[in-house]
Scaffold this motif. Structure first.
Motif, PDB file in Angstrom:
ATOM      1  N   ILE A  46      35.483 -30.678 -33.633  1.00 14.93           N
ATOM      2  CA  ILE A  46      34.190 -31.155 -34.033  1.00 14.93           C
ATOM      3  C   ILE A  46      34.360 -32.113 -35.159  1.00 14.93           C
ATOM      4  N   VAL A  47      34.078 -33.477 -34.571  1.00  9.67           N
ATOM      5  CA  VAL A  47      34.248 -34.729 -35.668  1.00  9.67           C
ATOM      6  C   VAL A  47      33.190 -35.334 -36.296  1.00  9.67           C
ATOM      7  N   ALA A  48      31.922 -35.041 -35.698  1.00  2.74           N
ATOM      8  CA  ALA A  48      30.804 -35.640 -36.176  1.00  2.74           C
ATOM      9  C   ALA A  48      29.523 -34.740 -35.980  1.00  2.74           C
ATOM     10  N   VAL A  49      28.719 -34.654 -36.934  1.00  2.00           N
ATOM     11  CA  VAL A  49      27.432 -33.928 -36.547  1.00  2.00           C
ATOM     12  C   VAL A  49      26.367 -34.348 -37.386  1.00  2.00           C
ATOM     13  N   CYS A  50      25.097 -34.104 -36.848  1.00  2.91           N
ATOM     14  CA  CYS A  50      23.933 -34.102 -37.479  1.00  2.91           C
ATOM     15  C   CYS A  50      22.904 -32.994 -36.984  1.00  2.91           C
ATOM     16  N   ARG A  51      21.811 -33.226 -37.599  1.00  2.08           N
ATOM     17  CA  ARG A  51      20.714 -32.216 -37.230  1.00  2.08           C
ATOM     18  C   ARG A  51      19.419 -33.013 -36.812  1.00  2.08           C
ATOM     19  N   ILE A  52      18.657 -32.833 -35.869  1.00  2.68           N
ATOM     20  CA  ILE A  52      17.492 -33.367 -35.649  1.00  2.68           C
ATOM     21  C   ILE A  52      16.310 -32.205 -35.873  1.00  2.68           C
ATOM     22  N   LEU A  53      15.186 -32.541 -36.633  1.00  2.00           N
ATOM     23  CA  LEU A  53      14.180 -31.528 -37.124  1.00  2.00           C
ATOM     24  C   LEU A  53      13.110 -32.104 -36.291  1.00  2.00           C
ATOM     25  N   PRO A  54      12.373 -31.181 -35.701  1.00  2.00           N
ATOM     26  CA  PRO A  54      11.034 -31.465 -35.065  1.00  2.00           C
ATOM     27  C   PRO A  54      10.085 -31.988 -36.094  1.00  2.00           C
TER      28      PRO A  54
ATOM     29  N   TYR B  25       9.309 -33.425 -42.706  1.00  2.00           N
ATOM     30  CA  TYR B  25       8.434 -34.554 -42.538  1.00  2.00           C
ATOM     31  C   TYR B  25       7.261 -34.681 -41.708  1.00  2.00           C
ATOM     32  N   PRO B  26       6.270 -35.143 -41.752  1.00  2.00           N
ATOM     33  CA  PRO B  26       5.338 -35.236 -40.618  1.00  2.00           C
ATOM     34  C   PRO B  26       5.853 -35.640 -39.332  1.00  2.00           C
ATOM     35  N   GLU B  27       7.004 -36.777 -39.666  1.00  2.00           N
ATOM     36  CA  GLU B  27       7.548 -37.204 -38.271  1.00  2.00           C
ATOM     37  C   GLU B  27       8.945 -36.246 -38.015  1.00  2.00           C
ATOM     38  N   ILE B  28       9.466 -36.553 -36.872  1.00  3.01           N
ATOM     39  CA  ILE B  28      10.745 -36.252 -36.647  1.00  3.01           C
ATOM     40  C   ILE B  28      11.697 -36.656 -37.569  1.00  3.01           C
ATOM     41  N   SER B  29      12.828 -35.751 -38.067  1.00 10.08           N
ATOM     42  CA  SER B  29      13.801 -36.266 -38.973  1.00 10.08           C
ATOM     43  C   SER B  29      15.031 -36.235 -38.517  1.00 10.08           C
ATOM     44  N   ILE B  30      15.944 -36.678 -39.121  1.00  9.76           N
ATOM     45  CA  ILE B  30      17.615 -36.667 -38.649  1.00  9.76           C
ATOM     46  C   ILE B  30      18.034 -36.380 -40.119  1.00  9.76           C
ATOM     47  N   GLY B  31      18.939 -35.437 -40.335  1.00 12.34           N
ATOM     48  CA  GLY B  31      19.914 -35.063 -41.706  1.00 12.34           C
ATOM     49  C   GLY B  31      21.115 -34.592 -41.337  1.00 12.34           C
TER      50      GLY B  31
END
Length: 154
Positions: free
Chosen positions: A60-68, A73-79
């Motif tokens: 695994i060489v790249a990652v992120c997570r998406i939060l509903p 936040y009130p919006e979708i977020s990426i972290g």
């Protein structure tokens, strides 16, 4: 890059134990070790997240997570956006963001997306339509800014 980069997006419950281990190992190697920043990386948000990760062979060489919406936040977020040191400058980060945004748009439609970005990465995120919407603030002693990608500025 001589090997094929394969992208996967899974909830925690659909991730293999091995893949989740490697996701956490990559995040820790960058956010805790490389940035010399002791903080609680593993949190309850992982339970609600979609984990995006790119593999070359079994690495695994790249990652992120998406939060509903409604988690961070009130919006979708990426972290927790991270690219292994050996793959920086190879467009893997661009591919990661394209995969992530494509997934969000397919799952939720065209919605606003908010991120808390390390300040030195504002131009990187700007390439994907994110605009700085806050003053600089310190998060774990690292300068950050909030950035928003709206359906108007994508």
């Amino acid at each position: 890059m001589s090997h094929q980069l394969n992208w996967e997006i899974n909830t925690l419950h659909d991730l293999s134990v091995t893949d989740y281990h490697h996701v956490l190992a990559l995040r820790a190697s960058i956010f805790i070790v490389e940035q010399n920043c002791p903080y609680q990386d593993i949190d309850d948000k992982d339970l609600s997240a979609f984990h995006v990760y790119g593999k070359i062979d079994q690495n695994i060489v790249a990652v992120c997570r998406i939060l509903p919406p409604g988690i961070s936040y009130p919006e979708i977020s990426i972290g927790r956006v991270a690219v292994s040191m050996g793959y920086r400058g190879t467009h893997v980060g661009n591919d990661l963001m394209h995969q992530t945004i494509y997934f969000i748009e397919n799952r939720w439609g065209e919605k606003d997306i908010r991120i808390s970005a390390q300040q030195h990465l504002t131009s990187f995120y700007g390439r994907f339509g994110f605009i700085q919407v806050s003053e600089m603030y310190l998060e774990d002693d690292i300068p950050h800014v909030e950035m928003l990608r709206t359906t108007k500025n994508k």
